[in-house]
Design a protein around this motif. Structure first.
Motif, PDB file in Angstrom:
ATOM      1  N   ARG A  12       0.827  -1.208   0.000  1.00 14.72           N
ATOM      2  CA  ARG A  12       0.000   0.000   0.000  1.00 14.72           C
ATOM      3  C   ARG A  12       0.864   1.263   0.000  1.00 14.72           C
ATOM      4  NH1 ARG A  12      -4.724  -1.886  -1.838  1.00 14.72           N
ATOM      5  NH2 ARG A  12      -5.585  -3.438  -0.454  1.00 14.72           N
ATOM      6  N   GLU A  15       2.219   1.599  -3.489  1.00 12.07           N
ATOM      7  CA  GLU A  15       1.153   2.054  -4.380  1.00 12.07           C
ATOM      8  C   GLU A  15       0.901   3.543  -4.213  1.00 12.07           C
ATOM      9  OE1 GLU A  15      -1.283  -2.172  -4.150  1.00 12.07           O
ATOM     10  OE2 GLU A  15      -2.032  -0.419  -3.074  1.00 12.07           O
ATOM     11  N   LEU A  16       0.937   4.007  -2.980  1.00 13.85           N
ATOM     12  CA  LEU A  16       0.748   5.435  -2.724  1.00 13.85           C
ATOM     13  C   LEU A  16       1.879   6.258  -3.324  1.00 13.85           C
ATOM     14  CD1 LEU A  16      -0.880   7.660  -1.248  1.00 13.85           C
ATOM     15  CD2 LEU A  16       0.533   7.208   0.752  1.00 13.85           C
ATOM     16  N   SER A  54      -6.162   5.963  -6.900  1.00 12.76           N
ATOM     17  CA  SER A  54      -5.200   5.055  -6.282  1.00 12.76           C
ATOM     18  C   SER A  54      -4.594   5.660  -5.022  1.00 12.76           C
ATOM     19  CB  SER A  54      -4.090   4.709  -7.268  1.00 12.76           C
ATOM     20  OG  SER A  54      -4.615   3.997  -8.347  1.00 12.76           O
ATOM     21  N   ALA A  58      -5.197   3.802  -1.530  1.00 11.87           N
ATOM     22  CA  ALA A  58      -3.973   3.334  -0.877  1.00 11.87           C
ATOM     23  C   ALA A  58      -3.797   4.006   0.474  1.00 11.87           C
ATOM     24  CB  ALA A  58      -2.762   3.605  -1.765  1.00 11.87           C
ATOM     25  N   TRP A  61      -6.452   2.404   2.863  1.00  8.18           N
ATOM     26  CA  TRP A  61      -6.172   1.003   3.179  1.00  8.18           C
ATOM     27  C   TRP A  61      -4.758   0.785   3.692  1.00  8.18           C
ATOM     28  CZ3 TRP A  61      -8.702  -0.605  -2.002  1.00  8.18           C
ATOM     29  CH2 TRP A  61     -10.083  -0.511  -1.865  1.00  8.18           C
ATOM     30  N   LEU A  62      -4.028   1.850   3.916  1.00 15.57           N
ATOM     31  CA  LEU A  62      -2.701   1.728   4.506  1.00 15.57           C
ATOM     32  C   LEU A  62      -2.795   1.395   5.989  1.00 15.57           C
ATOM     33  CD1 LEU A  62       0.249   2.005   3.659  1.00 15.57           C
ATOM     34  CD2 LEU A  62       0.150   4.388   4.298  1.00 15.57           C
ATOM     35  N   SER A  68      -8.653  -4.596   5.524  1.00 14.91           N
ATOM     36  CA  SER A  68      -8.052  -4.044   4.310  1.00 14.91           C
ATOM     37  C   SER A  68      -7.776  -5.127   3.272  1.00 14.91           C
ATOM     38  CB  SER A  68      -6.773  -3.291   4.646  1.00 14.91           C
ATOM     39  OG  SER A  68      -5.794  -4.175   5.143  1.00 14.91           O
ATOM     40  N   ASP A  75      -9.043  -3.663  -5.796  1.00 17.65           N
ATOM     41  CA  ASP A  75      -7.647  -3.759  -6.234  1.00 17.65           C
ATOM     42  C   ASP A  75      -7.554  -4.256  -7.677  1.00 17.65           C
ATOM     43  OD1 ASP A  75      -6.775  -2.916  -3.760  1.00 17.65           O
ATOM     44  OD2 ASP A  75      -6.376  -4.929  -3.012  1.00 17.65           O
ATOM     45  N   SER A 127       2.889   0.419 -10.915  1.00 17.27           N
ATOM     46  CA  SER A 127       1.684   0.581 -10.109  1.00 17.27           C
ATOM     47  C   SER A 127       0.639  -0.468 -10.469  1.00 17.27           C
ATOM     48  CB  SER A 127       1.125   1.991 -10.286  1.00 17.27           C
ATOM     49  OG  SER A 127       0.081   2.209  -9.374  1.00 17.27           O
ATOM     50  N   TRP A 131      -0.890  -3.188  -7.735  1.00 16.23           N
ATOM     51  CA  TRP A 131      -2.312  -3.354  -7.442  1.00 16.23           C
ATOM     52  C   TRP A 131      -2.745  -4.786  -7.726  1.00 16.23           C
ATOM     53  CZ3 TRP A 131      -5.310  -0.396  -4.581  1.00 16.23           C
ATOM     54  CH2 TRP A 131      -4.930   0.925  -4.365  1.00 16.23           C
ATOM     55  N   SER A 134      -1.428  -6.912  -4.871  1.00 15.57           N
ATOM     56  CA  SER A 134      -2.251  -6.638  -3.696  1.00 15.57           C
ATOM     57  C   SER A 134      -3.594  -7.364  -3.784  1.00 15.57           C
ATOM     58  CB  SER A 134      -2.463  -5.130  -3.571  1.00 15.57           C
ATOM     59  OG  SER A 134      -3.120  -4.821  -2.385  1.00 15.57           O
TER      60      SER A 134
END
Length: 168
Positions: A12, A15-16, A54, A58, A61-62, A68, A75, A127, A131, A134
């Motif tokens: 996460r 992804e962020l 995203s 992210a 859901w971090l 999560s 995702d 990315s 995802w 994930s």
């Protein structure tokens, strides 16, 4: 199992970070080419929207809770959106900057326009992969916990004490 939660937090966070980089570089493209055709701007606007979504998901859901993991359908959808953005920008690039996976001049900040564009495409690709990974981790986690819950329920029902009454 703490390993899956640690992997989830790392994914996460990555992804962020990647979505933020894509949003910045794509925003710079939009600013520099604000007088371009509507179709090429539409590709960049689509990429900006996917990056913003995203970053939002992210960031939410971090937080390291088990809930999560159950968002794996989102995702998958975001991964598909990233793959679409990747395809749109690769199609726009064409052969104008050379082979798409030629990374000699790639740099998101300093570099020529082709290098920045290829860096944007590279972070979009990464990315999309993150995802997807994930989502696969979420599918694995949900199915393993469902299986474990079924086994525990069967085990509890099988080992009911003889002196307990049936709760019917």
């Amino acid at each position: 199992m703490a390993l899956d939660r640690i992997v989830n937090i790392v994914l996460r966070a990555a992804e962020l970070v990647f979505a933020t980089i894509v949003a910045g570089v794509t925003g710079q493209h939009l600013h520099q080419f604000r007088h371009a055709s509507d179709w090429s701007q539409g590709r960049f606007i689509y990429t900006e929207v996917v990056a913003a979504l995203s970053m939002f998901f992210a960031l939410i859901w971090l937080v390291p809770f088990s809930w999560s993991f159950v968002h794996w359908p989102v995702d998958i959808i975001l991964s598909l959106c990233w793959w679409a953005a990747f395809g749109l920008l690769v199609n726009l690039l064409g052969n104008s900057c050379g082979y798409i996976f030629d990374w000699n001049n790639v740099h998101p900040i300093s570099g020529d326009q082709c290098g920045k564009f290829k860096a944007d495409i590279a972070f979009i690709f990464l990315s999309a992969l993150l995802w997807l990974v994930s989502a696969l981790l979420g599918i694995f986690w949900v199915h393993s916990h469902e299986r474990r819950a079924r086994v525990d329920a069967a085990h509890r029902q099988h080992h009911r004490r003889w002196y307990r009454r049936n709760r019917v």
